[in-house]
Design a protein around this motif. Structure first.
Motif: not given
Length: 331
Positions: A83-85, A90-97, A326-330
């Motif tokens: 849940d990227l939104k 919650n100000n948490i960066a999500v990264t992937n590979v 690699s942040i995906v929710n920027a």
């Protein structure tokens, strides 16, 4: 700085420990997936690393934010179960590979197709019974086929390169065409046009809810008779019930599936001696013109190493600098 990784397999552990020692950063390794029951383990850490096809806890990012987590780093490409939104809220960066080994998945997709075209599974089953006859299992060759590639990102392009080595004709569809491939004239204007032209269709696209059951009864009806379908992307892209109907009728000659829409309770679990209470999956596995593998197209030594190291590097970068490539929710 402390990190915690969930769903850690034995083959991943050496790469985690090597990185931890080299960077002098504590990384706690948990074999269990990240669930409501295990979520409290994130307390006291700065980053969470995970890898699972099932859903993450709905309260994950709210809980993580309250505990001071700065980054949630997944060790794979797809973010359809994240849940990227909520993470952003919650100000948490999500990264992937994004590219651990495109070649691994592309090679596996071709491996599935070759087994289908050359009836390898049929010969194997006969050989186990000491029946070494050829009859009824004449194969087909790739070089005279038209391959329809849906999704031309890194994996799709790697697959195209391999198929060209066989001498096959390529047609492709992607809502965001690659400029170099576009100049070569391989794109068609719609998925429907690709369905009509391709002898073999291979899926190499991400998944979102709008793409759920993209391959349904209507799509299959628009395909060539005797089409082959290969899916090493995401299970929800294919309506399994419609696929089974197509396979039984002969409209679909064969399917190579490394992913299944209801795979979470099944794949990467030892179910020996247990009843599988999924009638759709059981029916699919009984078909002779289907190969099902448990979401292992990525699973090579190169890919495992890259998935671990790149996810750790991204998490470290976010903690130290506030950002990562690699942040995906920027925003």
């Amino acid at each position: 700085m402390k990190m915690i990784a969930f769903s850690v397999r034995d083959d991943e552990e050496p790469f985690f420990r090597e990185w931890s020692t080299k960077n002098n950063i504590q990384v706690d390794l948990i074999k269990d997936p990240l669930t409501d029951e295990t979520m409290d383990k994130i307390n006291g850490h700065d980053a969470v690393l995970a890898l699972q096809t099932g859903e993450y806890p709905k309260s994950l990012f709210n809980k993580a934010q309250s505990l001071g987590i700065k980054v949630f780093s997944i060790r794979n490409v797809g973010v359809d179960n994240v849940d990227l939104k909520e993470a952003s809220a919650n100000n948490i960066a999500v990264t992937n590979v994004p590219a651990y080994s495109p070649t691994a998945i592309a090679e596996f997709s071709v491996t599935l197709l070759l087994q289908l075209l050359r009836k390898i599974d049929n010969f194997r089953k006969r050989s186990e019974q000491q029946d070494f006859r050829w009859e009824g299992n004449v194969g087909q060759e790739i070089h005279d086929k038209t391959i329809g590639v849906i999704g031309t990102g890194r994996i799709g392009k790697a697959a195209i390169s391999i198929y060209r080595g066989f001498g096959a004709k390529i047609v492709a569809y992607d809502p965001y065409p690659d400029s170099k491939l576009a100049a070569e004239g391989i794109y068609v204007d719609s998925k429907e046009e690709l369905y009509q032209k391709a002898d073999i269709i291979t899926l190499h696209m991400p998944a979102s809810l709008k793409d759920k059951h993209m391959i349904d009864a209507q799509a299959i009806s628009e395909m060539k008779d005797g089409v082959y379908l290969i899916n090493t992307a995401r299970g929800l892209l294919i309506d399994t019930a419609a696929l089974i109907d197509g396979l039984k009728s002969g409209k679909v000659a064969g399917a190579g599936l490394d992913t299944y829409e209801n795979e979470s309770p099944l794949f990467n679990h030892d179910l020996r001696g247990k009843e599988i209470k999924d009638p759709l999956f059981n029916e699919l596995r009984e078909l002779e013109n289907v190969i099902v593998t448990p979401h292992v197209a990525f699973y090579t030594d190169t890919a495992v190493k890259n998935m671990v190291r790149l996810s750790l590097n991204s998490a470290k970068s976010v903690i130290e600098t506030g950002t990562a490539d690699s942040i995906v929710n920027a925003e």
